[in-house]
Design a protein around this motif. Structure first.
Motif, PDB file in Angstrom:
ATOM      1  N   GLU A 125      64.898-122.524   2.993  1.00 46.34           N
ATOM      2  CA  GLU A 125      65.382-122.110   4.437  1.00 46.34           C
ATOM      3  C   GLU A 125      64.932-123.342   5.099  1.00 46.34           C
ATOM      4  O   GLU A 125      65.660-123.514   6.390  1.00 46.34           O
ATOM      5  CB  GLU A 125      64.511-120.967   5.115  1.00 46.34           C
ATOM      6  N   ARG A 181      57.991-111.538   9.832  1.00 51.36           N
ATOM      7  CA  ARG A 181      58.445-112.780   8.783  1.00 51.36           C
ATOM      8  C   ARG A 181      57.267-112.589   7.855  1.00 51.36           C
ATOM      9  O   ARG A 181      57.869-113.145   6.385  1.00 51.36           O
ATOM     10  CB  ARG A 181      58.337-114.011   9.781  1.00 51.36           C
ATOM     11  N   GLU A 241      49.839-119.583   4.609  1.00 51.61           N
ATOM     12  CA  GLU A 241      49.633-118.414   4.619  1.00 51.61           C
ATOM     13  C   GLU A 241      48.246-118.048   3.805  1.00 51.61           C
ATOM     14  O   GLU A 241      48.127-118.700   2.591  1.00 51.61           O
ATOM     15  CB  GLU A 241      50.651-117.483   4.099  1.00 51.61           C
ATOM     16  N   LYS A 293      68.571-103.317   2.410  1.00 54.47           N
ATOM     17  CA  LYS A 293      67.387-102.498   1.721  1.00 54.47           C
ATOM     18  C   LYS A 293      67.276-101.323   2.679  1.00 54.47           C
ATOM     19  O   LYS A 293      65.970-101.109   3.141  1.00 54.47           O
ATOM     20  CB  LYS A 293      66.180-103.322   1.205  1.00 54.47           C
TER      21      LYS A 293
HETATM   22  C1  FAD Z   1      61.615-108.988   5.962  1.00 52.36           C
HETATM   23  C2  FAD Z   1      62.470-109.956   5.227  1.00 52.36           C
HETATM   24  C3  FAD Z   1      63.425-109.399   4.481  1.00 52.36           C
HETATM   25  C4  FAD Z   1      64.302-110.032   3.734  1.00 52.36           C
HETATM   26  N1  FAD Z   1      65.262-109.807   2.958  1.00 52.36           N
HETATM   27  C5  FAD Z   1      66.059-110.681   2.116  1.00 52.36           C
HETATM   28  C6  FAD Z   1      66.833-110.197   1.470  1.00 52.36           C
HETATM   29  O1  FAD Z   1      67.308-108.848   1.268  1.00 52.36           O
HETATM   30  N2  FAD Z   1      67.766-111.158   0.682  1.00 52.36           N
HETATM   31  C7  FAD Z   1      67.704-112.348   0.711  1.00 52.36           C
HETATM   32  O2  FAD Z   1      68.345-113.107   0.178  1.00 52.36           O
HETATM   33  N3  FAD Z   1      66.556-112.918   1.650  1.00 52.36           N
HETATM   34  C8  FAD Z   1      65.964-111.982   2.796  1.00 52.36           C
HETATM   35  N4  FAD Z   1      64.935-112.415   3.306  1.00 52.36           N
HETATM   36  C9  FAD Z   1      64.872-113.871   3.540  1.00 52.36           C
HETATM   37  C10 FAD Z   1      64.074-114.528   2.249  1.00 52.36           C
HETATM   38  O3  FAD Z   1      62.576-114.153   2.134  1.00 52.36           O
HETATM   39  C11 FAD Z   1      64.038-116.015   2.437  1.00 52.36           C
HETATM   40  O4  FAD Z   1      65.277-116.840   2.448  1.00 52.36           O
HETATM   41  C12 FAD Z   1      62.984-116.925   1.437  1.00 52.36           C
HETATM   42  O5  FAD Z   1      61.729-116.408   1.602  1.00 52.36           O
HETATM   43  C13 FAD Z   1      63.255-118.212   1.682  1.00 52.36           C
HETATM   44  O6  FAD Z   1      62.056-118.760   0.761  1.00 52.36           O
HETATM   45  P1  FAD Z   1      61.320-120.296   1.476  1.00 52.36           P
HETATM   46  O7  FAD Z   1      60.345-120.519   0.506  1.00 52.36           O
HETATM   47  O8  FAD Z   1      62.459-121.368   1.927  1.00 52.36           O
HETATM   48  O9  FAD Z   1      60.642-119.802   2.585  1.00 52.36           O
HETATM   49  P2  FAD Z   1      59.485-119.142   2.808  1.00 52.36           P
HETATM   50  O10 FAD Z   1      59.283-117.823   1.829  1.00 52.36           O
HETATM   51  O11 FAD Z   1      59.307-118.424   4.248  1.00 52.36           O
HETATM   52  O12 FAD Z   1      58.100-120.053   2.488  1.00 52.36           O
HETATM   53  C14 FAD Z   1      57.835-120.850   3.318  1.00 52.36           C
HETATM   54  C15 FAD Z   1      56.136-120.832   3.480  1.00 52.36           C
HETATM   55  O13 FAD Z   1      55.934-122.223   3.988  1.00 52.36           O
HETATM   56  C16 FAD Z   1      54.607-122.168   4.833  1.00 52.36           C
HETATM   57  N5  FAD Z   1      54.262-123.238   5.582  1.00 52.36           N
HETATM   58  C17 FAD Z   1      55.436-123.576   6.718  1.00 52.36           C
HETATM   59  N6  FAD Z   1      54.827-124.956   7.312  1.00 52.36           N
HETATM   60  C18 FAD Z   1      53.688-125.319   6.605  1.00 52.36           C
HETATM   61  C19 FAD Z   1      52.819-126.253   6.635  1.00 52.36           C
HETATM   62  N7  FAD Z   1      53.002-127.081   7.412  1.00 52.36           N
HETATM   63  N8  FAD Z   1      51.877-126.290   5.657  1.00 52.36           N
HETATM   64  C20 FAD Z   1      51.789-125.469   4.648  1.00 52.36           C
HETATM   65  N9  FAD Z   1      52.547-124.409   4.605  1.00 52.36           N
HETATM   66  C21 FAD Z   1      53.427-124.174   5.449  1.00 52.36           C
HETATM   67  C22 FAD Z   1      54.911-120.793   5.206  1.00 52.36           C
HETATM   68  O14 FAD Z   1      53.680-120.452   5.733  1.00 52.36           O
HETATM   69  C23 FAD Z   1      55.402-119.811   4.343  1.00 52.36           C
HETATM   70  O15 FAD Z   1      54.483-119.337   3.616  1.00 52.36           O
HETATM   71  C24 FAD Z   1      64.154-111.791   3.958  1.00 52.36           C
HETATM   72  C25 FAD Z   1      63.054-112.189   4.769  1.00 52.36           C
HETATM   73  C26 FAD Z   1      62.276-111.303   5.503  1.00 52.36           C
HETATM   74  C27 FAD Z   1      61.351-111.737   6.427  1.00 52.36           C
END
Ligand code: FAD
Length: 410
Positions: A282, A135, A43, A325
């Motif tokens: 995730e 997302r 991103e 929320k």
């Molecule tokens: C609208 C919304 C509301 C939410 N509300 C809640 C809530 O109330 N409570 C809760 O617990 N959770 C909530 N979630 C879920 C929470 O946001 C996720 O569980 C959390 O962001 C997971 O973190 P992460 O780092 O695993 O993934 P992410 O935050 O998705 O980060 C992963 C990043 O990796 C990047 N990426 C992927 N592939 C590559 C690649 N090949 N090279 C470089 N970068 C890459 C992606 O672009 C992304 O920026 C919500 C999600 C959304 C979308």
């Protein structure tokens, strides 16, 4: 400390989301300088609080308010940040990662923190203009642009994300219909009693809710014009938001020959099938579970930081807790309740004032809680579930909340 420091171990984190930011924070608190950290993010922005995207859509906060750490914070910790550029290949033998712009980085340790992507339905019309997922910041900007006053929007999916999208759109003045396949909203987090109250509260926000309704296709020539349901009905629509679930981003790991099931398979040290390569958040699958919430990602980041700093502690899984929320609609659920037939239940419901509480107890310990209306005691119940603390001393008063139970137990 930079990636080039010969004294530091080169550590590359793929993904610049919530898990990655927390991992860097945990590492910096333990041993700043032990690793030369590079973070690669697809991103085109600094890591932000994805959870708050619903509040951005609802106009309650601005995109600029949800940044997790300012650029200076990353600089102060010596992190090499590459955002707006995806990682495209990982070679686990030569220990080199390749980026979309052709650049390569050497690593000794690597962490996948690539998150998930939204699932689109396998039905006709998903490619049409005006069909969105929910997302990232880019999605919120396009959805918000489509959500002009009186726009007709269909949200497909009655889970947490679909409800928050529907609320944000309705608040912006759109006429929203929410279509859900199951017989109740948030069926993975709520029991039937709480879900009935939730439906009523969501409808009071002006959102039209259709349960047990399957979508057949999205109709339109270039742009979406309507959503066709399997029962033959068609709902006219200017935009459609699809919020039916997520799929872990595993392709990069799969391409590297790393073991992948639904997510990237990790052991209790959050290590993949290749030594020195880890996964958190995730994208990871631990003991057969892929979590879709932020708290497990944070717990994994803490355990992995300890592990990378030489401590032999393990991760044994997380207790899940959810908060919806939607302003004025208080819903909390934690732990294990839907499949737990062995547990004893305590239910307290007052439909007149819109409160509902259901607690599940097994072997003298609280194992699950569902609250609607008054959720103030949610964090206390969650602590009791996590601690596995005996509750016999105040069991009779447990359902009335912390203040009452603790006063009587004293
Ligand atoms: C609208 C919304 C509301 C939410 N509300 C809640 C809530 O109330 N409570 C809760 O617990 N959770 C909530 N979630 C879920 C929470 O946001 C996720 O569980 C959390 O962001 C997971 O973190 P992460 O780092 O695993 O993934 P992410 O935050 O998705 O980060 C992963 C990043 O990796 C990047 N990426 C992927 N592939 C590559 C690649 N090949 N090279 C470089 N970068 C890459 C992606 O672009 C992304 O920026 C919500 C999600 C959304 C979308």
């Amino acid at each position: 400390m930079s990636c080039d420091d010969p004294m530091s171990e080169p550590l590359v984190i793929v993904g610049n989301g919530m898990a990655a930011a927390r991992l860097v924070d945990e590492l910096a608190q333990r041993s700043l300088g032990r690793h030369a950290i590079a973070v690669i993010g697809e991103e085109p922005r600094l890591a932000y609080n994805r959870v708050l995207l619903s509040s951005v859509l609802a106009g309650e906060v601005k995109t600029s308010d949800i940044e997790l750490k300012p650029a200076q914070w990353w600089r102060d910790r010596g992190v090499t940040l590459r955002y707006g550029c995806a990682a495209t290949a990982v070679d686990p033998v030569t220990r080199v990662i390749t980026l979309a712009d052709g650049k390569q980085l050497a690593f000794r340790k690597l962490v996948f923190a690539t998150g998930s992507q939204p699932i689109k339905l396998p039905i006709p019309g998903m490619h049409l203009d005006g069909v969105f997922t929910f997302r990232d910041v880019g999605d919120v900007e396009t959805i918000a642009a489509a959500a002009r006053t009186e726009a007709r929007v269909v949200v497909i999916g009655g889970g947490l994300l679909g409800l928050e999208a529907a609320y944000g759109l309705a608040k912006a003045g759109a006429a929203v219909t929410l279509v859900h396949l199951m017989d109740r909203l948030m069926e993975r987090q709520l029991d039937a009693g709480a879900a009935v109250m939730l439906k009523r509260a969501i409808e009071a926000k002006g959102i039209h809710v259709l349960l047990e309704t399957e979508t057949a296709s999205v109709i339109g020539t270039d742009r979406v014009e309507a959503v066709k349901l399997c029962d033959g009905r068609a709902i006219a629509a200017d935009a459609v938001v699809v919020a039916v679930g997520i799929r872990p981003n595993v392709e990069l790991a799969r391409g590297a020959g790393i073991k992948v099931a639904r997510g990237i398979v990790v052991n209790d040290h959050l290590e993949t099938s290749v030594s020195g390569i880890h996964a958190i958040g995730e994208c990871a699958e631990h003991r057969g579970v892929c979590y879709g919430l932020v708290e497990p990602a944070y717990e994994q980041a803490r355990v992995l930081a300890e592990h990378l700093c030489g401590k032999n502690i393990g991760y044994s899984g997380s207790v899940l807790a959810t908060n919806l929320k939607v302003s004025g609609v208080h819903v909390f659920s934690a732990g294990d309740f839907i499949d737990n037939v062995a547990a004893e239940q305590i239910t307290l419901a007052d439909p007149g004032v819109g409160t509902y509480k259901r607690l599940l107890i097994a072997h003298g310990r609280l194992v699950g809680a569902v609250l609607f209306g008054d959720t103030a005691d949610g964090p206390w119940y969650l602590d009791l579930i996590r601690a596995g603390a005996p509750i016999e001393a105040f069991r009779n008063d447990l359902v009335f909340g912390r203040t009452f139970a603790e006063r009587r137990a004293a």
